[in-house]
Design a protein around this motif. Structure first.
Motif, PDB file in Angstrom:
ATOM      1  N   LYS A 140       0.838  -1.193   0.000  1.00  0.00           N
ATOM      2  CA  LYS A 140       0.000   0.000   0.000  1.00  0.00           C
ATOM      3  C   LYS A 140       0.878   1.251   0.000  1.00  0.00           C
ATOM      4  O   LYS A 140       1.977   1.262   0.550  1.00  0.00           O
ATOM      5  CB  LYS A 140      -0.919   0.003   1.222  1.00  0.00           C
ATOM      6  N   LYS A 141       0.361   2.293  -0.606  1.00  0.00           N
ATOM      7  CA  LYS A 141       1.121   3.539  -0.728  1.00  0.00           C
ATOM      8  C   LYS A 141       1.522   4.094   0.629  1.00  0.00           C
ATOM      9  O   LYS A 141       2.659   4.564   0.809  1.00  0.00           O
ATOM     10  CB  LYS A 141       0.281   4.571  -1.490  1.00  0.00           C
ATOM     11  N   GLU A 142       0.626   4.037   1.610  1.00  0.00           N
ATOM     12  CA  GLU A 142       0.928   4.578   2.938  1.00  0.00           C
ATOM     13  C   GLU A 142       2.051   3.802   3.619  1.00  0.00           C
ATOM     14  O   GLU A 142       2.864   4.378   4.348  1.00  0.00           O
ATOM     15  CB  GLU A 142      -0.335   4.560   3.811  1.00  0.00           C
ATOM     16  N   GLU A 143       2.102   2.510   3.367  1.00  0.00           N
ATOM     17  CA  GLU A 143       3.165   1.695   3.961  1.00  0.00           C
ATOM     18  C   GLU A 143       4.523   2.065   3.362  1.00  0.00           C
ATOM     19  O   GLU A 143       5.523   2.193   4.082  1.00  0.00           O
ATOM     20  CB  GLU A 143       2.886   0.211   3.714  1.00  0.00           C
ATOM     21  N   ALA A 144       4.548   2.257   2.043  1.00  0.00           N
ATOM     22  CA  ALA A 144       5.790   2.671   1.385  1.00  0.00           C
ATOM     23  C   ALA A 144       6.217   4.050   1.866  1.00  0.00           C
ATOM     24  O   ALA A 144       7.397   4.282   2.170  1.00  0.00           O
ATOM     25  CB  ALA A 144       5.595   2.666  -0.128  1.00  0.00           C
ATOM     26  N   TRP A 155      10.383  11.474  -0.024  1.00  0.00           N
ATOM     27  CA  TRP A 155       9.084  10.962  -0.475  1.00  0.00           C
ATOM     28  C   TRP A 155       8.195  12.112  -0.951  1.00  0.00           C
ATOM     29  O   TRP A 155       8.142  13.180  -0.340  1.00  0.00           O
ATOM     30  CB  TRP A 155       8.385  10.210   0.649  1.00  0.00           C
ATOM     31  N   LYS A 156       7.475  11.896  -2.047  1.00  0.00           N
ATOM     32  CA  LYS A 156       6.508  12.862  -2.571  1.00  0.00           C
ATOM     33  C   LYS A 156       5.161  12.163  -2.702  1.00  0.00           C
ATOM     34  O   LYS A 156       5.088  10.984  -3.062  1.00  0.00           O
ATOM     35  CB  LYS A 156       6.934  13.395  -3.937  1.00  0.00           C
ATOM     36  N   ASN A 157       4.103  12.883  -2.428  1.00  0.00           N
ATOM     37  CA  ASN A 157       2.766  12.304  -2.531  1.00  0.00           C
ATOM     38  C   ASN A 157       2.324  12.125  -3.977  1.00  0.00           C
ATOM     39  O   ASN A 157       1.396  11.355  -4.259  1.00  0.00           O
ATOM     40  CB  ASN A 157       1.744  13.159  -1.779  1.00  0.00           C
ATOM     41  N   GLU A 158       2.962  12.840  -4.901  1.00  0.00           N
ATOM     42  CA  GLU A 158       2.696  12.680  -6.323  1.00  0.00           C
ATOM     43  C   GLU A 158       3.937  13.107  -7.098  1.00  0.00           C
ATOM     44  O   GLU A 158       4.899  13.605  -6.514  1.00  0.00           O
ATOM     45  CB  GLU A 158       1.496  13.515  -6.768  1.00  0.00           C
ATOM     46  N   ASP A 159       3.910  12.899  -8.383  1.00  0.00           N
ATOM     47  CA  ASP A 159       5.028  13.306  -9.235  1.00  0.00           C
ATOM     48  C   ASP A 159       5.264  14.809  -9.065  1.00  0.00           C
ATOM     49  O   ASP A 159       4.379  15.614  -9.366  1.00  0.00           O
ATOM     50  CB  ASP A 159       4.692  12.983 -10.697  1.00  0.00           C
ATOM     51  N   PRO A 160       6.436  15.224  -8.586  1.00  0.00           N
ATOM     52  CA  PRO A 160       6.686  16.660  -8.369  1.00  0.00           C
ATOM     53  C   PRO A 160       6.759  17.457  -9.668  1.00  0.00           C
ATOM     54  O   PRO A 160       6.727  18.685  -9.634  1.00  0.00           O
ATOM     55  CB  PRO A 160       8.036  16.670  -7.636  1.00  0.00           C
ATOM     56  N   PHE A 161       6.818  16.776 -10.809  1.00  0.00           N
ATOM     57  CA  PHE A 161       6.899  17.462 -12.102  1.00  0.00           C
ATOM     58  C   PHE A 161       5.644  17.219 -12.943  1.00  0.00           C
ATOM     59  O   PHE A 161       5.680  17.285 -14.164  1.00  0.00           O
ATOM     60  CB  PHE A 161       8.142  16.984 -12.868  1.00  0.00           C
ATOM     61  N   ILE A 162       4.542  16.962 -12.253  1.00  0.00           N
ATOM     62  CA  ILE A 162       3.312  16.585 -12.941  1.00  0.00           C
ATOM     63  C   ILE A 162       2.821  17.668 -13.920  1.00  0.00           C
ATOM     64  O   ILE A 162       2.207  17.372 -14.941  1.00  0.00           O
ATOM     65  CB  ILE A 162       2.209  16.246 -11.912  1.00  0.00           C
ATOM     66  N   LYS A 163       3.136  18.921 -13.618  1.00  0.00           N
ATOM     67  CA  LYS A 163       2.683  20.017 -14.482  1.00  0.00           C
ATOM     68  C   LYS A 163       3.557  20.195 -15.727  1.00  0.00           C
ATOM     69  O   LYS A 163       3.224  20.987 -16.612  1.00  0.00           O
ATOM     70  CB  LYS A 163       2.651  21.324 -13.687  1.00  0.00           C
ATOM     71  N   ASP A 164       4.668  19.466 -15.787  1.00  0.00           N
ATOM     72  CA  ASP A 164       5.590  19.625 -16.910  1.00  0.00           C
ATOM     73  C   ASP A 164       5.288  18.696 -18.078  1.00  0.00           C
ATOM     74  O   ASP A 164       5.907  18.809 -19.141  1.00  0.00           O
ATOM     75  CB  ASP A 164       7.032  19.370 -16.444  1.00  0.00           C
ATOM     76  N   TYR A 165       4.350  17.777 -17.896  1.00  0.00           N
ATOM     77  CA  TYR A 165       4.073  16.800 -18.956  1.00  0.00           C
ATOM     78  C   TYR A 165       3.201  17.419 -20.059  1.00  0.00           C
ATOM     79  O   TYR A 165       2.288  18.197 -19.786  1.00  0.00           O
ATOM     80  CB  TYR A 165       3.372  15.572 -18.387  1.00  0.00           C
TER      81      TYR A 165
END
Length: 227
Positions: A140-144, A155-165
């Protein structure tokens, strides 16, 4: 004081479940082979009907016994395969050890700029936001998150470069021809559900500094940060 390491992957219960189900299903299918054969022979079209008829003519008890043994062996082989192709991650204060099949790879903490998960996929970014690892992880994501933060990883909750795609489309002249060629080949592989080829082409693009996100078989890409 930090624990020496934390292991992420299949839990004991998960392994026990896979073992019990695989052996049970294999054994039951083997035991009921005579019944299955009788049902198959009633179908209007039966492939390899001659061989199946010969098996049906044999003593059903011994056919069940032999088939049960074969089914259990097949179940064990399946268990070994699943354990072999399932990612195992060892997290320590100094490095992450990734074990998958014959692959064993160490990534030192200093070489990691970000770690996050997309659904079940573990993604590790390195220098200049380059994607240096991507594989499914059965936790599970929380365990990782808890494990990586415990040892001080970014650790990041999402891709830190998500706006660059940006979505890539055929005929896009924004990128060099070699990148466009690989993206075109990979788009075709995605449409044909050729996962192995798509994975290999993703790795080829990573070497050229291209990071990809797949959304409903569409490719969204970004170029790694330079400097």
């Amino acid at each position: 004081m930090l624990n020496e390491e934390t292991v992420l992957g299949l839990k004991r219960f998960d392994k026990l479940f896979i073992i019990v189900i695989s052996i049970t299903v294999g054994g039951l299918l083997g035991w009921f082979i005579p019944v299955i054969i009788d049902w198959v022979l009633e179908l209007p079209f039966v492939p390899m009907e001659g061989i199946i008829s010969i098996i049906d003519s044999l003593n059903h008890f011994w056919v069940s016994v032999v088939a049960t043994i074969v089914g259990v062996i097949a179940g064990i082989a399946f268990i070994v395969y699943v354990f072999h192709v399932t990612l195992k991650v060892k997290v320590s204060d100094k490095q992450i050890t990734l074990i998958l099949g014959e692959m064993r790879r160490d990534i030192h903490k200093q070489a990691i700029s970000a770690i996050f998960m997309e659904n079940k996929t573990l993604i590790i970014l390195g220098e200049n936001s380059k994607e240096i690892f991507r594989e499914d992880l059965e936790v599970k994501k929380e365990e990782a998150k808890e494990a990586f933060l415990y040892y001080g990883y970014p650790w990041k909750n999402e891709d830190p470069f998500i706006k660059d795609y940006q979505r890539w489309e055929l005929g896009n002249n924004q990128y060099p021809s070699d990148i466009n060629s690989i993206l075109y080949a990979r788009e075709r592989a995605l449409k044909e559900d050729n996962e192995e080829e798509a994975k290999q082409l993703r790795e080829d693009l990573a070497k050229l500094g291209v990071v990809i996100q797949d959304k409903q078989k569409a490719q969204y890409i970004r170029l790694i940060k330079q400097g």
